[in-house]
Design an enzyme around this catalytic site. Structure first.
Site, PDB file in Angstrom:
ATOM      1  N   CYS A 106       0.873  -1.174   0.000  1.00  0.00           N
ATOM      2  CA  CYS A 106       0.000   0.000   0.000  1.00  0.00           C
ATOM      3  C   CYS A 106       0.915   1.231   0.000  1.00  0.00           C
ATOM      4  O   CYS A 106       2.132   1.099  -0.038  1.00  0.00           O
ATOM      5  CB  CYS A 106      -0.980  -0.015   1.170  1.00  0.00           C
ATOM      6  SG  CYS A 106      -0.271   0.158   2.806  1.00  0.00           S
ATOM      7  N   CYS A 160      -1.938   1.315  -4.159  1.00  0.00           N
ATOM      8  CA  CYS A 160      -0.636   1.967  -4.374  1.00  0.00           C
ATOM      9  C   CYS A 160      -0.538   2.554  -5.780  1.00  0.00           C
ATOM     10  O   CYS A 160       0.486   3.106  -6.156  1.00  0.00           O
ATOM     11  CB  CYS A 160       0.516   1.012  -4.091  1.00  0.00           C
ATOM     12  SG  CYS A 160       0.621  -0.396  -5.185  1.00  0.00           S
ATOM     13  N   CYS A 220       2.992   0.487  -8.164  1.00  0.00           N
ATOM     14  CA  CYS A 220       3.152  -0.958  -7.990  1.00  0.00           C
ATOM     15  C   CYS A 220       3.749  -1.574  -9.251  1.00  0.00           C
ATOM     16  O   CYS A 220       3.186  -1.441 -10.326  1.00  0.00           O
ATOM     17  CB  CYS A 220       1.807  -1.613  -7.687  1.00  0.00           C
ATOM     18  SG  CYS A 220       1.159  -1.150  -6.084  1.00  0.00           S
TER      19      CYS A 220
END
Length: 136
Positions: free
Chosen positions: A12, A86, A90
């Site tokens: 996250c 995220c 990511c």
């Protein structure tokens, strides 16, 4: 010695709430059958105190965890990558299993508001574990 355990990475933004609670649940429920990692695209300085308190209420201590920056190597070396908001930070690697868990961000919330997020994460971890054992 080769390690054949699946590796699960929770990602996250701040690596201070959702991903830390998910990692705590997975460590608690899976024991040493899964390697657990967590990271953030922009890690906070400390873990969210409400997340720590919510997990303590169910007997899981995450006070020793530290928000960690997501690296390409960490993602590349993981079998399952679970993202929790995220965004574009990511990394995507071919052949990896990805899941995106839509969960409210507990940043700035009190423990009363974090409890339902904690419980939803537990439910998702239980489903993930059942699926990992079917695939093993």
């Amino acid at each position: 010695m080769s390690d054949t355990r699946p590796t699960v990475l929770f990602v996250c933004v701040h690596n201070a709430g959702r991903s830390q609670m998910a990692a705590g649940w997975l460590r608690h429920l899976a024991g040493d059958t899964v390697e657990v990692r967590s990271a953030g695209s922009a890690p906070a300085d400390t873990i969210n105190p409400a997340a720590v308190e919510a997990m303590k209420e169910v007997g899981i201590d995450i006070t020793d965890q530290t928000p960690t920056r997501l690296t390409w190597d960490t993602a590349k070396e993981s079998d399952v990558i679970i993202t929790m908001g995220c965004g574009d930070a990511c990394p995507v690697f071919p052949g990896k299993r990805y899941e995106d868990w839509k969960l409210e961000d507990p940043a700035g919330m009190g423990v009363d508001a974090v409890r339902p997020i904690r419980d939803e994460i537990r439910n998702r971890i239980q489903l993930l574990l059942a699926d990992l054992s079917r695939r093993a």
